[in-house]
Design a protein around this motif. Structure first.
Motif, short mmCIF file in Angstrom:
data_model
loop_
_atom_site.label_atom_id
_atom_site.label_comp_id
_atom_site.label_asym_id
_atom_site.label_seq_id
_atom_site.Cartn_x
_atom_site.Cartn_y
_atom_site.Cartn_z
N LYS A 13 7.83 2.39 15.17
CA LYS A 13 6.82 2.91 14.26
C LYS A 13 5.94 3.87 15.04
O LYS A 13 5.42 3.54 16.10
CB LYS A 13 5.98 1.77 13.69
CG LYS A 13 6.75 0.84 12.79
CD LYS A 13 5.86 -0.23 12.24
CE LYS A 13 6.65 -1.16 11.34
NZ LYS A 13 5.81 -2.26 10.85
N GLN B 262 2.76 5.74 16.16
CA GLN B 262 1.35 5.42 16.17
C GLN B 262 0.57 6.50 15.41
O GLN B 262 0.90 7.68 15.50
CB GLN B 262 0.82 5.39 17.61
CG GLN B 262 1.33 4.25 18.42
CD GLN B 262 0.71 2.92 18.00
OE1 GLN B 262 -0.20 2.86 17.20
NE2 GLN B 262 1.24 1.86 18.54
N ASP C 241 -6.72 6.53 10.36
CA ASP C 241 -5.82 6.91 11.46
C ASP C 241 -6.26 6.23 12.75
O ASP C 241 -6.15 5.04 12.86
CB ASP C 241 -5.72 8.42 11.61
CG ASP C 241 -5.02 9.07 10.42
OD1 ASP C 241 -4.15 8.43 9.82
OD2 ASP C 241 -5.37 10.22 10.09
N ARG D 295 -3.43 3.49 4.94
CA ARG D 295 -2.61 3.96 6.05
C ARG D 295 -2.76 3.07 7.27
O ARG D 295 -3.74 2.35 7.42
CB ARG D 295 -2.99 5.39 6.42
CG ARG D 295 -2.69 6.35 5.29
CD ARG D 295 -2.86 7.75 5.72
NE ARG D 295 -4.26 8.04 6.01
CZ ARG D 295 -4.75 9.24 6.15
NH1 ARG D 295 -3.98 10.28 6.05
NH2 ARG D 295 -6.02 9.42 6.42
N ARG D 296 -1.78 3.15 8.15
CA ARG D 296 -1.84 2.41 9.40
C ARG D 296 -3.00 2.93 10.24
O ARG D 296 -3.35 4.10 10.17
CB ARG D 296 -0.53 2.61 10.16
CG ARG D 296 0.64 2.03 9.39
CD ARG D 296 1.88 2.04 10.21
NE ARG D 296 1.54 1.42 11.47
CZ ARG D 296 2.20 1.62 12.60
NH1 ARG D 296 3.23 2.39 12.63
NH2 ARG D 296 1.83 1.02 13.71
N SER D 297 -3.57 2.07 11.06
CA SER D 297 -4.71 2.47 11.87
C SER D 297 -4.54 1.99 13.31
O SER D 297 -3.85 1.00 13.58
CB SER D 297 -6.00 1.92 11.29
OG SER D 297 -5.95 0.51 11.20
N GLY E 295 -5.61 -2.12 12.06
CA GLY E 295 -4.21 -2.52 12.11
C GLY E 295 -3.79 -2.87 13.53
O GLY E 295 -3.56 -4.01 13.88
N HIS E 296 -3.68 -1.86 14.38
CA HIS E 296 -3.30 -2.03 15.78
C HIS E 296 -4.57 -1.86 16.60
O HIS E 296 -5.19 -0.81 16.58
CB HIS E 296 -2.26 -0.97 16.15
CG HIS E 296 -1.74 -1.10 17.54
ND1 HIS E 296 -0.72 -0.32 18.00
CD2 HIS E 296 -2.07 -1.90 18.58
CE1 HIS E 296 -0.44 -0.62 19.26
NE2 HIS E 296 -1.28 -1.59 19.63
N SER F 56 -7.11 -8.07 13.61
CA SER F 56 -6.03 -7.09 13.70
C SER F 56 -4.97 -7.46 12.68
O SER F 56 -4.45 -8.57 12.71
CB SER F 56 -5.44 -7.09 15.10
OG SER F 56 -4.27 -6.31 15.14
N THR F 57 -4.64 -6.54 11.78
CA THR F 57 -3.66 -6.84 10.72
C THR F 57 -2.22 -6.59 11.16
O THR F 57 -1.30 -6.94 10.44
CB THR F 57 -3.97 -6.02 9.46
OG1 THR F 57 -3.95 -4.63 9.78
CG2 THR F 57 -5.32 -6.40 8.88
N GLU F 58 -2.01 -5.95 12.32
CA GLU F 58 -0.66 -5.70 12.82
C GLU F 58 -0.49 -6.29 14.22
O GLU F 58 0.07 -7.35 14.38
CB GLU F 58 -0.35 -4.21 12.82
CG GLU F 58 -0.29 -3.60 11.44
CD GLU F 58 -0.09 -2.10 11.49
OE1 GLU F 58 0.25 -1.56 12.56
OE2 GLU F 58 -0.30 -1.46 10.46
#
Length: 133
Positions: A6, A8, A29, A47-49, A66-67, A80-82
């Motif tokens: 994935k 970043q 972001d 969106r992923r963060s 996220g990360h 952290s969601t990821e």
């Protein structure tokens, strides 16, 4: 290809060393903090963060993204969601929630560690040798 990598999200914002911010920070972001934040730091949107808290950074408030990569100091809860990466010089004082965790030797956490997934998310297991169908 065997592995799916994935990409970043790009770091679009920076709180530089020597800078102190008072109030809530909302970002999309990526965000890198090298300075000090007195308030919550929260990723928004679908969106992923990516949030990077560097070695000399301090956050006094909630951290949510996220990360999350931490090598500085957090005084407050972390969610952290990821993926949560806790690097060797990280110091966290607060509850920590994560989906996946990577913690390096030397990091310290004064608080409770909890995996975000609830018990209902776990698959039901059945023994292969069981006669019950």
């Amino acid at each position: 290809m065997w592995f799916s990598f994935k990409k970043q999200p790009p770091i679009r914002s920076l709180i530089g060393e020597g800078t102190a911010v008072h109030g809530e920070l909302r970002f999309t972001d990526g965000l890198r903090i090298d300075g000090e934040v007195h308030g919550d730091v929260v990723a928004v949107g679908d969106r992923r963060s990516l949030l990077v808290i560097s070695e000399n950074a301090r956050v006094h408030g909630k951290v949510m993204a996220g990360h999350v990569i931490i090598n500085g100091e957090i005084l407050g809860p972390v969610h952290s969601t990821e993926l949560l990466e806790i690097q060797p010089k990280a110091r966290i004082n607060g509850e920590v929630r994560y989906e996946a965790l990577e913690m390096h030797q030397g990091a310290t956490i004064d608080g409770e560690l909890k995996r975000s997934s609830s018990e209902g998310d776990k698959p039901t297991l059945m023994l292969a040798a069981s006669n019950d169908v």
